[in-house]
Design an enzyme around this catalytic site. Sequence first.
Site, PDB file in Angstrom:
ATOM      1  N   VAL A  40      45.011   1.905  -0.465  1.00 34.51           N
ATOM      2  CA  VAL A  40      43.923   1.869  -1.227  1.00 34.51           C
ATOM      3  C   VAL A  40      43.214   0.661  -1.080  1.00 34.51           C
ATOM      4  CG1 VAL A  40      42.693   2.405  -3.459  1.00 34.51           C
ATOM      5  CG2 VAL A  40      44.762   3.661  -2.910  1.00 34.51           C
ATOM      6  N   LYS A  41      41.877   0.469  -0.529  1.00 38.83           N
ATOM      7  CA  LYS A  41      41.286  -0.607  -0.348  1.00 38.83           C
ATOM      8  C   LYS A  41      40.525  -1.026  -1.661  1.00 38.83           C
ATOM      9  CE  LYS A  41      39.231  -1.613   3.700  1.00 38.83           C
ATOM     10  NZ  LYS A  41      38.615  -1.381   4.988  1.00 38.83           N
ATOM     11  N   ILE A  42      40.662  -2.156  -1.935  1.00 40.01           N
ATOM     12  CA  ILE A  42      39.593  -2.635  -3.144  1.00 40.01           C
ATOM     13  C   ILE A  42      39.100  -3.925  -2.906  1.00 40.01           C
ATOM     14  CG2 ILE A  42      39.846  -3.528  -5.371  1.00 40.01           C
ATOM     15  CD1 ILE A  42      42.239  -1.745  -6.006  1.00 40.01           C
TER      16      ILE A  42
END
Length: 371
Positions: free
Chosen positions: A139-141
């Site tokens: 998951v890219k944050i």
Amino acid sequence: MSEKLDRLAAEGVAVWLDDLSRERLAGGGLADLVRDQRVLGITSNPTIFAKAIRSGARYDAQIGDLARRGVRVEEAVRLLTAFDVRWACDVLRPVYEASDRVDGRVSLEVDPRVAHDTAATIAEARALWWLVDRPNLFVKIPATEPSLAAISTALGEGVSINVTLIFSLDRYDQVLRAFLDGMGKAHATGHDLASIASVASFFVSRVDTEVDSRLDKIGTPEALALRGRAAIANARLAYQRFEQATASQEWQTLAAAGMRPQRPLWASTGVKDPAYEDTRYVDDLVAPGVVSTMPEQTLRAVAEHGRIRGDTVHGTYAASQQVLDDVEAVGVSYDDVVRALEDEGIAKFTASGNELFEQLEAELHPRPPAA
């Protein structure tokens, strides 16, 4: 298989592709790159998905089904992108298994419109992790200040995270701190640390684009002599920060409990200025344990004529710091540059997201023709 890509792998660099579309998946293009070009992972972002969905007919049937079900546009975007990412995770699952869960990763970004809302970012990360339901998902944050707590929380809950849009060395220090805090939480609550992965995506070419434009405005010989030097220097100093972090007692204690390194990832490796060699942001950032994510054009350029000459990071730290000092001395503020780049990065991804939402809204809920 390219000899140049073989040499990159031998130096400890993992090659990832910075592109994803259903066309690439259905046509077997991703599988071909994994087999033939040493691609070990893939990244995506709102801009990539907006382009893919806009230009590909392969999404039409699913969009039609979503329209018939009355799905809201935000949820439609999640479902469409999660479908592609789940598929890519399955294509790369053999790489994930063969690398002992290190590579074979696929990234899906949270809605960039919530980049300054910690609670909403956490909720998005949890939802995407559940929706894709693959162990090799990232998951890219984005590394905005409000998102640092979201990064720690997500890691602490066992969610693997790609921290993106890192431009400054100080912010990278904060990302490393957030990583250790998150892994400490995961350890305290009994998670298997070896099952949680993370990379820190440090953007490269955009730094030169911004710094060079400011140097050009200054226009002195001293300023112009510094063109094209800041981005690589900045990234090399980031690797130094990574080494300093891994040497800490806290890191070593968690590593002994099973924690894997949060690898530095070089993003934005495509050259923006045609005056520069098209492989420079790969050739000049070779070091053990890094990820280099490339658009396909850059990947094929490296395979064809990259100058892979061993480790090009160690031994450069003093000279790299001097470059940044010289840039500051001629009148370019480093702090202002990296702040502008972070703001621009969030704005660009938000604009791409809004474009995608508007496009899908028109397809999901078309307006009746005018009378």
